[in-house]
Design an enzyme around this catalytic site. Structure first.
Site, PDB file in Angstrom:
ATOM      1  N   GLY A  20       0.772  -1.157   0.182  1.00 51.90           N
ATOM      2  CA  GLY A  20      -0.306  -0.096  -0.050  1.00 51.90           C
ATOM      3  C   GLY A  20       0.703   1.414   0.123  1.00 51.90           C
ATOM      4  N   ARG A 107      -5.475  -8.488  -8.955  1.00 47.31           N
ATOM      5  CA  ARG A 107      -6.548  -9.253 -10.062  1.00 47.31           C
ATOM      6  C   ARG A 107      -6.880  -8.669 -11.040  1.00 47.31           C
ATOM      7  NH1 ARG A 107      -7.175 -14.631  -6.896  1.00 47.31           N
ATOM      8  NH2 ARG A 107      -7.170 -14.175  -4.751  1.00 47.31           N
ATOM      9  N   HIS A 125       0.990   0.693 -13.032  1.00 50.66           N
ATOM     10  CA  HIS A 125       1.952  -0.279 -13.753  1.00 50.66           C
ATOM     11  C   HIS A 125       3.304   0.439 -14.499  1.00 50.66           C
ATOM     12  CE1 HIS A 125       2.455  -4.442 -15.845  1.00 50.66           C
ATOM     13  NE2 HIS A 125       3.301  -3.400 -16.231  1.00 50.66           N
ATOM     14  N   ASP A 157      -9.661  -1.512 -19.031  1.00 47.37           N
ATOM     15  CA  ASP A 157     -10.157  -1.920 -19.355  1.00 47.37           C
ATOM     16  C   ASP A 157     -10.275  -3.314 -19.374  1.00 47.37           C
ATOM     17  OD1 ASP A 157      -8.244  -2.838 -21.415  1.00 47.37           O
ATOM     18  OD2 ASP A 157      -8.185  -1.596 -22.633  1.00 47.37           O
ATOM     19  N   GLY A 159      -8.606  -5.987 -20.884  1.00 49.07           N
ATOM     20  CA  GLY A 159      -7.625  -6.383 -20.422  1.00 49.07           C
ATOM     21  C   GLY A 159      -6.335  -6.187 -20.139  1.00 49.07           C
TER      22      GLY A 159
HETATM   23  C1  GRF Z   1       3.621  -1.277  -7.254  1.00 50.67           C
HETATM   24  O1  GRF Z   1       4.717  -1.537  -8.218  1.00 50.67           O
HETATM   25  C2  GRF Z   1       2.701  -1.498  -8.608  1.00 50.67           C
HETATM   26  O2  GRF Z   1       3.024  -0.255  -9.961  1.00 50.67           O
HETATM   27  C3  GRF Z   1       2.178  -2.418  -8.877  1.00 50.67           C
HETATM   28  O3  GRF Z   1       2.126  -2.995  -7.345  1.00 50.67           O
HETATM   29  C4  GRF Z   1       2.978  -2.220  -6.754  1.00 50.67           C
HETATM   30  C5  GRF Z   1       2.221  -2.324  -5.559  1.00 50.67           C
HETATM   31  O4  GRF Z   1       2.926  -1.392  -4.609  1.00 50.67           O
HETATM   32  N1  GRF Z   1       0.507  -2.371  -9.413  1.00 50.67           N
HETATM   33  P1  GRF Z   1       2.665  -0.718  -3.350  1.00 50.67           P
HETATM   34  O5  GRF Z   1       1.564  -1.728  -2.823  1.00 50.67           O
HETATM   35  O6  GRF Z   1       0.991   0.625  -3.902  1.00 50.67           O
HETATM   36  O7  GRF Z   1       3.564  -0.681  -2.740  1.00 50.67           O
END
Ligand code: GRF
Length: 206
Positions: A20, A107, A125, A157, A159
């Site tokens: 988080g 998920r 991401h 979306d 995908g």
């Molecule tokens: C981050 O690198 C985010 O881009 C990816 O999962 C990680 C989550 O990190 N989707 P956090 O739980 O926000 O510290």
């Protein structure tokens, strides 16, 4: 559910499965007195997620919604995703949520759920999409030998990490980088990118 433009302050939910740190950055940027929007609900599919603790500390409603393993129950067969989406959907409705932010939510939501929230779910991401979607994006970047990576905030979306891009921040890949050092460098940028992207969406600048 509301439609564009989003109301002010917009009511925001975050979905997170892990530590988080992005949630923390978002909680700082969108506290209860931000006139643009504020986080009012955090949902996790993992009971032990640090994200839930962080929500509680910030005095934001924190809900654990299980994503049970699918099992064949004959006529009553339901996937974990259906159960999760039904309960999460109720919570989103009860809290009159306008915008959902996926922050380390591990998920894939169903096409029907995504469709119902079209244009109102964002994700972050750790790569420069469309490069390296899916799991272990930082490892994929190292294995590909690229000299630059970064993070992407995008609309969700149906995908996997494919929706329209809102913004990206770039970092160099340095000689000797490991998955951990690269992930840490990208994460710093994530904490800037996500609040900025949300601000743009809330201001209708996207
Ligand atoms: C981050 O690198 C985010 O881009 C990816 O999962 C990680 C989550 O990190 N989707 P956090 O739980 O926000 O510290």
């Amino acid at each position: 559910m509301s439609h564009f433009p989003l109301p002010r302050p917009a009511r925001i939910a975050v979905m997170a499965s892990g530590r988080g740190s992005n949630l923390e950055a978002l909680l700082k940027a969108f506290p209860h007195d931000n006139p643009l929007g504020h986080i009012v609900l955090v949902i996790s599919d993992k009971r032990e997620a640090l994200a839930l603790q962080k929500a509680v500390e910030a005095q934001v409603e924190a809900e654990y919604v299980p994503w049970p393993k699918s099992r064949d129950q004959g006529v009553a067969y339901k996937t974990g995703r259906e159960q999760f989406e039904r309960v999460a959907g109720q919570l989103l409705h009860e809290h009159r949520i306008d915008l959902i932010l996926l922050a380390g939510f591990m998920r894939l939501l169903s096409p029907a759920f995504v469709q119902a929230w079209q244009g109102r779910i964002l994700n972050i991401h750790p790569s420069l999409l469309p490069q390296f979607p899916g799991l272990n994006a930082q490892r994929q970047a190292l294995e590909a030998g690229v000299s630059e990576s970064g993070c992407t905030v995008h609309f969700v979306d149906a995908g996997m990490d494919t929706g329209p891009i809102i913004l990206q921040r770039r970092v160099p890949v340095l000689p000797g980088d490991t998955e951990e050092t690269l992930a840490a460098r990208i994460l710093e940028q994530e904490h800037l990118a996500y609040p900025e992207a949300v601000r743009r969406v809330l201001q209708g600048r996207v």
